[in-house]
Design an enzyme around this catalytic site. Structure first.
Site, PDB file in Angstrom:
ATOM      1  CG  HIS A 127      -4.795   0.116  -8.265  1.00  0.00           C
ATOM      2  ND1 HIS A 127      -6.274   0.058  -7.810  1.00  0.00           N
ATOM      3  CD2 HIS A 127      -4.092   1.047  -7.403  1.00  0.00           C
ATOM      4  CE1 HIS A 127      -6.168   1.038  -6.974  1.00  0.00           C
ATOM      5  NE2 HIS A 127      -5.007   1.564  -6.558  1.00  0.00           N
ATOM      6  CG  ASP A 131       2.452   4.116  -4.342  1.00  0.00           C
ATOM      7  OD1 ASP A 131       1.853   3.309  -4.223  1.00  0.00           O
ATOM      8  OD2 ASP A 131       2.525   5.237  -3.819  1.00  0.00           O
ATOM      9  CG  HIS A 145      -2.139   0.732   1.200  1.00  0.00           C
ATOM     10  ND1 HIS A 145      -2.343   1.687   0.170  1.00  0.00           N
ATOM     11  CD2 HIS A 145      -2.860   1.257   2.389  1.00  0.00           C
ATOM     12  CE1 HIS A 145      -3.472   2.597   0.653  1.00  0.00           C
ATOM     13  NE2 HIS A 145      -3.711   2.330   1.909  1.00  0.00           N
TER      14      HIS A 145
END
Ligand code: SDX
Length: 379
Positions: free
Chosen positions: A265, A316, A225
């Protein structure tokens, strides 16, 4: 009652929310109806906080009042700063230090701790104070850990600008301040991601806001995460030092069964719209510095992962090279994620309190059902 196990709650809809919507097939993200591209381009983080918590964009007067209230709450109580100092001197992990410090804020919060923990007005005030203080905690921790004195927060700077000022002890230039503000906007909310859901589980027992945010900080820290952004930059640096080309390096990692951080994802089946925006920023910062190495390396990996694994970058992947080129220490990337996402956590907790139902799923029992007791000394 159905006993079909939905591992990881994949695809399970457990709540209604007006805060954000993700279309994973189109790569679309909106906060309360506004496209993330418009918000990233035009809104400050304070404006997005107001939008998430109050349901509409603020007027100029509302925004000024909201921003001033937040700015006035940036300072830490001496005891909290002392704890941050002790954690930095103990070389605690930054996200663990943030978890501890956020939890401690409740002891010094101006609202009466005996007040109704679900009271909206009280939680809006607490929410402003927690959100205002997290940047001060993160900047103070980093400076003390590096042997420097913490820098007092200033009330005359915006939320994003003040963090960079406290971190570097100098006012950031306009590009850095705007880029960081945009990054905070991009990370503010994202449906029922793991850390947001953990804040909802906590608040569904009618526990208090500080407990809910503390749960979320702990959850965000994980490498699947929020922890991924720092790992992306570590991966890029490893690749750079390896002397290998991106394709070979990624191939070797995949052959080892490693996950390539910043890819994949649970909801997006295409490129994360936030990655598109941050990718452009990463390229701009590289061009301004006359060295687009990190961006070009990232694009090479992105193309290879798309072709080889059919996996697209998530938020990210490009936040890593963007933060790196802004001179932000790698181990602060996840605390910065928390600095932004706290706005979404609080928004979802407010919704949970408004229409609460204890969150309590079931498990399909697969253990033994019939055992005879044997006295301890006869086993
Ligand atoms: C964030 O939920 C949110 O909204 C999160 C977030 C937010 O704003 O809050 O968007 C922020 O957390 C983004 C994700 C950051 N994490 C990473 O980048 C870590 C690397 N990514 C993965 O571990 C993974 O993609 C997840 C955790 C993000 C999603 O995991 P899923 O949905 O459980 O997918 P999976 O693990 O079942 O993978 C499906 C397949 C698998 O292949 P098989 O084993 O079935 O053959 O895809 C493969 C995986 O092996 N796969 C990857 C991969 N991600 C998935 N293979 C290599 N590298 C990867 N990164």
């Amino acid at each position: 009652m159905s006993e079909e196990v939905k591992k990881g709650l994949e695809g399970v809809v457990v709540a209604e929310s007006e805060l954000s919507f993700i279309n994973g097939d189109e790569g679309r993200l909106i906060y309360r109806g506004y496209e993330i591209e418009d918000l990233a381009q035009n809104a400050s983080y304070e404006e997005v906080l107001y939008l998430l918590w109050h349901g509409e964009l603020p007027t100029r007067d509302e925004l000024d009042a909201f921003s001033e209230e937040m700015a006035a709450e940036r300072e830490l109580d001496e005891d909290v700063l002392d704890t941050v100092r002790k954690l930095a001197e103990a070389d605690e992990q930054p996200m663990a230090a943030l978890r501890t410090a956020v939890s401690m804020l409740s002891a010094y919060d101006a609202d009466d701790s005996d007040a109704d923990p679900t009271d909206r007005e009280s939680n809006l005030r607490k929410g402003q104070r927690i959100t205002a203080k997290i940047p001060t905690i993160v900047a103070a921790f980093k400076r003390i850990r590096d042997g420097d004195d913490p820098v007092e927060p200033r009330e005359d700077l915006g939320h994003a600008e003040n963090f960079l000022y406290m971190l570097n002890d100098e006012e950031p230039d306009e590009v850095l301040a705007e880029t960081f503000d945009m990054a905070l906007v991009l990370h503010a909310d994202h449906g029922l991601n793991a850390s947001t859901f953990s804040s909802m589980v906590t608040s569904s027992t009618l526990s208090d806001l500080h407990s809910a945010v503390t749960s979320a900080v702990g959850t965000l820290a994980g490498p699947l995460h929020g922890g991924a952004n720092a790992n992306v930059m570590k991966m890029l640096k490893e690749l750079d030092e390896s002397g290998k080309d991106a394709k070979t390096w990624v191939d070797d990692a995949l052959d080892r069964g490693d996950r390539i951080m910043g890819f994949g994802h649970r909801v997006y089946n295409v490129k994360d719209p936030r990655a598109k925006i941050l990718g452009e920023k990463s390229e701009e910062l590289g061009e301004a510095a006359g060295d687009t190495k990190w961006y070009e390396m990232s694009v090479e990996i992105e193309e290879y992962m798309q072709n080889e694994k059919g996996l697209a970058p998530n938020v990210d992947f490009y936040s890593a090279s963007t933060y790196y080129q802004m001179g932000i220490p790698i181990d602060l990337y996840t605390p910065i994620f928390a600095m932004s996402r706290v706005g979404g956590w609080i928004g979802h907790v407010l919704e949970q309190y408004d229409d609460n139902r204890l969150i309590r799923p079931r498990a399909k029992y697969t253990g033994s059902k019939q055992e005879e007791w044997v006295p301890t000394d006869e086993r």
